[in-house]
Design a protein around this motif. Structure first.
Motif, PDB file in Angstrom:
ATOM      1  N   LEU A 103      13.857   9.406  81.131  1.00 46.25           N
ATOM      2  CA  LEU A 103      13.501  10.542  81.327  1.00 46.25           C
ATOM      3  C   LEU A 103      14.377  11.077  82.894  1.00 46.25           C
ATOM      4  N   TRP A 104      13.838  10.489  83.653  1.00 44.28           N
ATOM      5  CA  TRP A 104      14.666  10.521  85.106  1.00 44.28           C
ATOM      6  C   TRP A 104      16.084  10.506  84.881  1.00 44.28           C
ATOM      7  N   MET A 105      16.667   9.666  84.081  1.00 44.84           N
ATOM      8  CA  MET A 105      18.203   9.423  84.036  1.00 44.84           C
ATOM      9  C   MET A 105      18.755  10.494  83.470  1.00 44.84           C
ATOM     10  N   GLY A 117      23.095   5.881  79.499  1.00 43.24           N
ATOM     11  CA  GLY A 117      22.382   4.882  79.815  1.00 43.24           C
ATOM     12  C   GLY A 117      20.805   5.475  79.291  1.00 43.24           C
ATOM     13  N   SER A 118      20.597   6.495  79.563  1.00 41.19           N
ATOM     14  CA  SER A 118      19.373   7.428  79.466  1.00 41.19           C
ATOM     15  C   SER A 118      19.150   7.313  77.750  1.00 41.19           C
ATOM     16  N   ALA A 177      10.299  17.413  89.122  1.00 36.81           N
ATOM     17  CA  ALA A 177       9.165  16.135  89.281  1.00 36.81           C
ATOM     18  C   ALA A 177       7.648  17.153  89.284  1.00 36.81           C
ATOM     19  N   GLU A 178       7.705  18.277  89.816  1.00 30.59           N
ATOM     20  CA  GLU A 178       6.307  18.858  89.396  1.00 30.59           C
ATOM     21  C   GLU A 178       6.164  18.829  87.999  1.00 30.59           C
ATOM     22  N   ILE A 179       7.029  19.704  87.205  1.00 29.04           N
ATOM     23  CA  ILE A 179       6.997  19.562  85.884  1.00 29.04           C
ATOM     24  C   ILE A 179       6.622  18.393  85.213  1.00 29.04           C
ATOM     25  N   VAL A 180       7.133  17.326  85.450  1.00 29.47           N
ATOM     26  CA  VAL A 180       7.087  15.889  84.965  1.00 29.47           C
ATOM     27  C   VAL A 180       5.475  15.527  85.199  1.00 29.47           C
TER      28      VAL A 180
END
Length: 313
Positions: A74-76, A152-153, A30-33
């Protein structure tokens, strides 16, 4: 050929991947994103100011759709990578060109148009075969859910790429498309960092401590991501959709080379066969498109003949 911008984008994305792999030892995903989005937002805001551009757009909902779909994809993908063997997760995500070909075929069939390019679609299929040979993905029966998430991603990534194409068709410049995507990524990263439970194995939120190396990595991730996004956006905006999608597969080749040079990964003969298939299909797709572009566009106006999207979507 404008589609070759994807070749450059894939190379820069592979450098970003190296930085992400190293940075992930210190920072959460999450921090990298979040920092990736922050650097991209600041960089493009400065670029827009220097070049006298504008943030104003008449297509806010189109940008919102591209940003949300892209960030969710991206999260998936990160979730699938966290739950599956990395080879499987990467292969499922690299199915986006297959989904693009399927979407274009469906749209063409629905409209009663015979514009689907089977030669390029075959090149994409062979590229995916090459990726599969190179990565040799596998997963257990109990991993069916993250497998579906990874699948799905790839599908959502295909929708995001087609939306990039559409935004280009509607006259949006690369810098504005990437700027709003960076803003969306920044907001999503902040939310993910605060609510750490949204990520696999997430814990209560704490900021990771910085170091000179860490800051350099985060800056490199942000810059390379922004440059690669700009190049990718240009490729989809001006190039042939299926050629551009096929050249995306070269990213796994670049990543494999970085693995050999930096981490001492060893490729066996099947790995090299996979790389050869990927490169050969990319060259075939480029050659196929060059010959088609050189053919006279009978029955078309000058505008239609030069429209990079009208023949595909």
């Amino acid at each position: 050929m404008q589609s070759l911008w994807m070749l450059f984008a894939s190379f820069v994305f592979s450098i970003m991947g190296v930085c992400v792999k190293i940075a992930s030892q210190t920072y959460s995903i999450a921090e990298i994103v979040m920092y990736r989005g922050l650097v991209g937002t600041v960089f493009l805001a400065g670029l827009i100011a220097v070049r006298g551009g504008t943030f104003r757009t008449s297509l806010p909902w189109h940008h919102a759709w591209r940003g949300i779909v892209g960030v969710v994809a991206l999260w998936m993908w990160f979730f699938a990578i966290g739950e599956l063997p990395i080879a499987t997760g990467m292969t499922l995500n690299y199915m986006s060109p297959i989904w693009i070909a399927a979407i274009l075929f469906t749209v063409g069939w629905w409209r009663g148009q015979n514009r689907f390019e089977w030669g390029l679609a075959a090149a994409i299929a062979f590229s995916f075969i090459g990726v599969t040979i190179l990565l040799r993905p596998s997963f257990q029966a109990s991993q069916w859910f993250p497998g579906l998430v990874g699948l799905g991603s790839g599908f959502l990534s295909a929708l995001a790429y087609l939306q990039v194409k559409k935004l280009g068709q509607m006259g949006e410049p690369e810098y504005r498309v990437v700027f709003y995507f960076s803003v969306t990524g920044l907001l999503a990263g902040i939310a993910g960092a605060i609510f750490g439970g949204l990520t696999p194995g997430g814990k209560d939120f704490t900021w990771s401590a910085h170091s000179a190396q860490g800051l350099a990595l985060l800056l490199s991730i942000g810059v390379t991501a922004t440059v690669a996004q700009m190049a990718m956006t240009r490729a989809y905006r001006l190039g042939k959709t299926l050629v551009t999608a096929n050249l995306q597969y070269t990213g796994i080749v670049f990543s494999s080379i970085w693995g050999i040079l930096i981490w001492g990964d060893v490729l066996d003969w099947m790995g090299w066969i996979g790389i050869s298939i990927i490169l050969a299909s990319g060259l075939a797709a480029t050659y196929y498109n060059s010959r088609k572009a050189a053919a006279p566009s009978a029955g078309k106006s000058v505008a239609e003949a030069n429209d990079p999207i009208a023949t595909e979507v």
